[in-house]
Design a protein around this motif. Structure first.
Motif, mmCIF file in Angstrom:
data_model
loop_
_atom_site.group_PDB
_atom_site.id
_atom_site.type_symbol
_atom_site.label_atom_id
_atom_site.label_comp_id
_atom_site.label_asym_id
_atom_site.label_seq_id
_atom_site.Cartn_x
_atom_site.Cartn_y
_atom_site.Cartn_z
ATOM 1 N N THR A 98 0.851 -1.198 0.000
ATOM 2 C CA THR A 98 0.000 0.000 0.000
ATOM 3 C C THR A 98 0.884 1.246 0.000
ATOM 4 N N LYS A 99 0.253 2.397 0.095
ATOM 5 C CA LYS A 99 0.972 3.659 0.228
ATOM 6 C C LYS A 99 1.198 4.025 1.702
ATOM 7 N N PHE A 100 0.720 3.198 2.630
ATOM 8 C CA PHE A 100 0.802 3.529 4.052
ATOM 9 C C PHE A 100 2.210 3.325 4.601
ATOM 10 N N LYS A 101 2.594 4.204 5.518
ATOM 11 C CA LYS A 101 3.817 4.064 6.282
ATOM 12 C C LYS A 101 3.447 4.108 7.758
ATOM 13 N N PHE A 102 3.962 3.159 8.521
ATOM 14 C CA PHE A 102 3.618 3.051 9.939
ATOM 15 C C PHE A 102 4.869 3.322 10.772
ATOM 16 N N HIS A 103 4.703 4.137 11.815
ATOM 17 C CA HIS A 103 5.841 4.584 12.606
ATOM 18 C C HIS A 103 5.565 4.324 14.090
ATOM 19 N N TYR A 104 6.505 3.639 14.727
ATOM 20 C CA TYR A 104 6.384 3.424 16.167
ATOM 21 C C TYR A 104 6.729 4.715 16.903
ATOM 22 N N THR A 105 5.914 5.050 17.889
ATOM 23 C CA THR A 105 6.140 6.258 18.674
ATOM 24 C C THR A 105 6.093 5.916 20.155
ATOM 25 N N ARG A 106 6.759 6.710 20.952
ATOM 26 C CA ARG A 106 6.709 6.538 22.409
ATOM 27 C C ARG A 106 5.591 7.360 23.048
ATOM 28 N N ASN A 107 4.836 8.058 22.242
ATOM 29 C CA ASN A 107 3.779 8.934 22.742
ATOM 30 C C ASN A 107 2.425 8.251 22.546
ATOM 31 N N TYR A 108 1.974 7.523 23.555
ATOM 32 C CA TYR A 108 0.737 6.752 23.431
ATOM 33 C C TYR A 108 -0.476 7.653 23.203
ATOM 34 N N GLU A 109 -0.553 8.740 23.918
ATOM 35 C CA GLU A 109 -1.731 9.600 23.834
ATOM 36 C C GLU A 109 -1.931 10.165 22.440
ATOM 37 N N ASN A 110 -0.848 10.474 21.745
ATOM 38 C CA ASN A 110 -0.961 11.070 20.415
ATOM 39 C C ASN A 110 -0.863 10.061 19.271
ATOM 40 N N ALA A 111 -0.668 8.799 19.601
ATOM 41 C CA ALA A 111 -0.565 7.782 18.554
ATOM 42 C C ALA A 111 -1.902 7.635 17.827
ATOM 43 N N LYS A 112 -1.843 7.519 16.516
ATOM 44 C CA LYS A 112 -3.067 7.318 15.728
ATOM 45 C C LYS A 112 -3.669 5.947 15.991
ATOM 46 N N LEU A 113 -2.813 4.949 16.171
ATOM 47 C CA LEU A 113 -3.259 3.578 16.418
ATOM 48 C C LEU A 113 -2.794 3.172 17.809
ATOM 49 N N LYS A 114 -3.746 2.813 18.659
ATOM 50 C CA LYS A 114 -3.451 2.459 20.040
ATOM 51 C C LYS A 114 -3.693 0.960 20.223
ATOM 52 N N ILE A 115 -2.628 0.224 20.524
ATOM 53 C CA ILE A 115 -2.666 -1.241 20.585
ATOM 54 C C ILE A 115 -2.482 -1.681 22.024
ATOM 55 N N GLY A 116 -3.258 -2.684 22.466
ATOM 56 C CA GLY A 116 -3.097 -3.167 23.824
ATOM 57 C C GLY A 116 -3.717 -4.523 24.041
ATOM 58 N N PHE A 117 -3.390 -5.139 25.183
ATOM 59 C CA PHE A 117 -3.934 -6.431 25.607
ATOM 60 C C PHE A 117 -4.846 -6.196 26.814
ATOM 61 N N TYR A 118 -6.071 -6.724 26.750
ATOM 62 C CA TYR A 118 -7.061 -6.464 27.791
ATOM 63 C C TYR A 118 -7.889 -7.710 28.069
ATOM 64 N N ARG A 119 -8.518 -7.754 29.246
ATOM 65 C CA ARG A 119 -9.385 -8.873 29.624
ATOM 66 C C ARG A 119 -10.841 -8.403 29.747
ATOM 67 N N ARG A 120 -11.728 -9.289 29.366
ATOM 68 C CA ARG A 120 -13.184 -9.126 29.552
ATOM 69 C C ARG A 120 -13.638 -7.690 29.259
ATOM 70 N N ASP A 121 -14.350 -7.075 30.199
ATOM 71 C CA ASP A 121 -14.850 -5.714 29.992
ATOM 72 C C ASP A 121 -13.702 -4.731 30.203
ATOM 73 N N HIS A 122 -13.293 -4.070 29.142
ATOM 74 C CA HIS A 122 -12.182 -3.122 29.249
ATOM 75 C C HIS A 122 -12.603 -1.736 28.767
ATOM 76 N N GLU A 123 -13.879 -1.428 28.945
ATOM 77 C CA GLU A 123 -14.430 -0.080 28.782
ATOM 78 C C GLU A 123 -14.375 0.424 27.339
ATOM 79 N N ASP A 124 -14.579 -0.479 26.380
ATOM 80 C CA ASP A 124 -14.697 -0.022 24.995
ATOM 81 C C ASP A 124 -16.015 -0.488 24.378
#
Length: 224
Positions: A98-124
Motif C-alpha cells: 500500500t501507500k501507508f507508512k507506519f511509525h512506532y512512537t513513544r507517545n501513546y496519547e498522540n498515537a493514531k493507532l493504540k494497541i493493547g492487551f485487555y481482559r473481559r470488559d475493558h471499557e470499549d
C-alpha cells in the motif's frame, strides 16, 4: 454498453463505448474492476470476463484519507512490550503493498493507532469473552484502537496451541485500514484464525486493499 449508463461497482459492467459516428468514439473502462495488460488468474480479461473475489469492505466502502498515509502506533506503558516487534512486522507487510507508512512512537496519547492487551470488559463497549473466543478486535477508521484478548495464549511466533501476535495483528490492521472479512479460508482477512496459524497476506487481501485505495487503476484514452 452505450455511454450514458454509470458504472455499478466491482463485479458488474466492465466497459462501455459510445455509438458509432456521429458518436464521439469514447471507450470507458470501469476503474473499480481489476485490470492488467494481459490476462492472469483472478483478473478481468477478454476470455474470462469476471472472476469473483472474496474480500469485503465496510458498508460505505470508507477508507483513510490521504492525510493519514503516515500512521503512528504505540502500546500503553507496560502492556506487553514484547509484542512491539511482532506488530512492527505486521505493519511492514501492509506497508509493502500500500501507500501507508507506519511509525512506532513513544507517545501513546498522540498515537493514531493504540494497541493493547485487555481482559473481559475493558471499557470499549466490546468486552472480550474468555479463552477460546474472540482473539482481538479493531475499531475501524475513525477510532484507531486495536485490542488483543489477554486471556488467550498469544505468542510472538505462532505455535500449536497458541496464536501468533503477528498473524492476528496482520488481520486486525486490515480492519483498521478498511477491509472487512473475506468469505473464504485462504486470505488473512478470514473471520477465524486457528491456533498455530502462520498465514501471511494472500492475493485476495492484497487485491482488496489495492482496489479500496485505487492502486489498481489504469486510465485508458483514445489517441488522435
Amino acid at each position: 454498453m452505450i455511454i450514458g449508463s454509470p458504472f455499478d461497482g466491482q463485479g458488474g459492467i466492465l466497459v462501455h463505448a459510445s455509438r458509432p459516428p456521429p458518436g464521439d468514439g469514447s471507450l470507458h473502462f470501469d476503474a473499480d474492476e481489476r485490470w492488467v495488460v494481459g490476462a492472469v488468474p483472478g483478473l478481468v480479461n477478454g476470455t474470462n470476463p469476471h472472476i469473483v473475489s472474496h474480500y469485503s469492505f465496510f458498508p460505505d466502502k470508507s477508507r483513510r484519507p490521504d492525510s493519514e498515509l503516515h500512521l503512528t502506533y504505540e502500546f500503553p506503558t507496560g502492556n506487553h512490550r514484547e509484542a512491539v516487534k511482532a506488530m512492527s512486522q505486521a505493519f511492514q507487510k501492509w506497508s509493502s503493498v500500500t501507500k501507508f507508512k507506519f511509525h512506532y512512537t513513544r507517545n501513546y496519547e498522540n498515537a493514531k493507532l493504540k494497541i493493547g492487551f485487555y481482559r473481559r470488559d475493558h471499557e470499549d463497549r466490546s468486552p472480550f469473552d474468555s479463552p477460546g473466543g474472540v482473539l482481538a478486535h479493531a475499531f475501524g477508521l475513525g477510532n484507531g484502537r486495536l485490542h488483543f484478548d489477554e486471556d488467550e495464549r498469544c505468542v510472538v511466533v505462532a505455535v500449536p496451541g497458541a496464536f501468533g501476535i503477528r498473524k492476528v495483528g496482520l488481520r486486525e490492521i486490515g480492519h483498521v485500514l478498511g477491509l472487512g472479512h473475506s468469505t473464504v479460508e485462504a486470505p488473512i482477512m478470514r473471520p477465524y484464525v486457528p491456533d498455530g496459524a502462520t498465514k501471511d497476506l494472500d492475493e485476495d487481501d492484497i487485491q482488496g486493499i489495492k482496489i479500496l485505495y485505487d492502486l489498481m487503476r489504469i486510465y485508458c484514452g483514445i489517441g488522435p
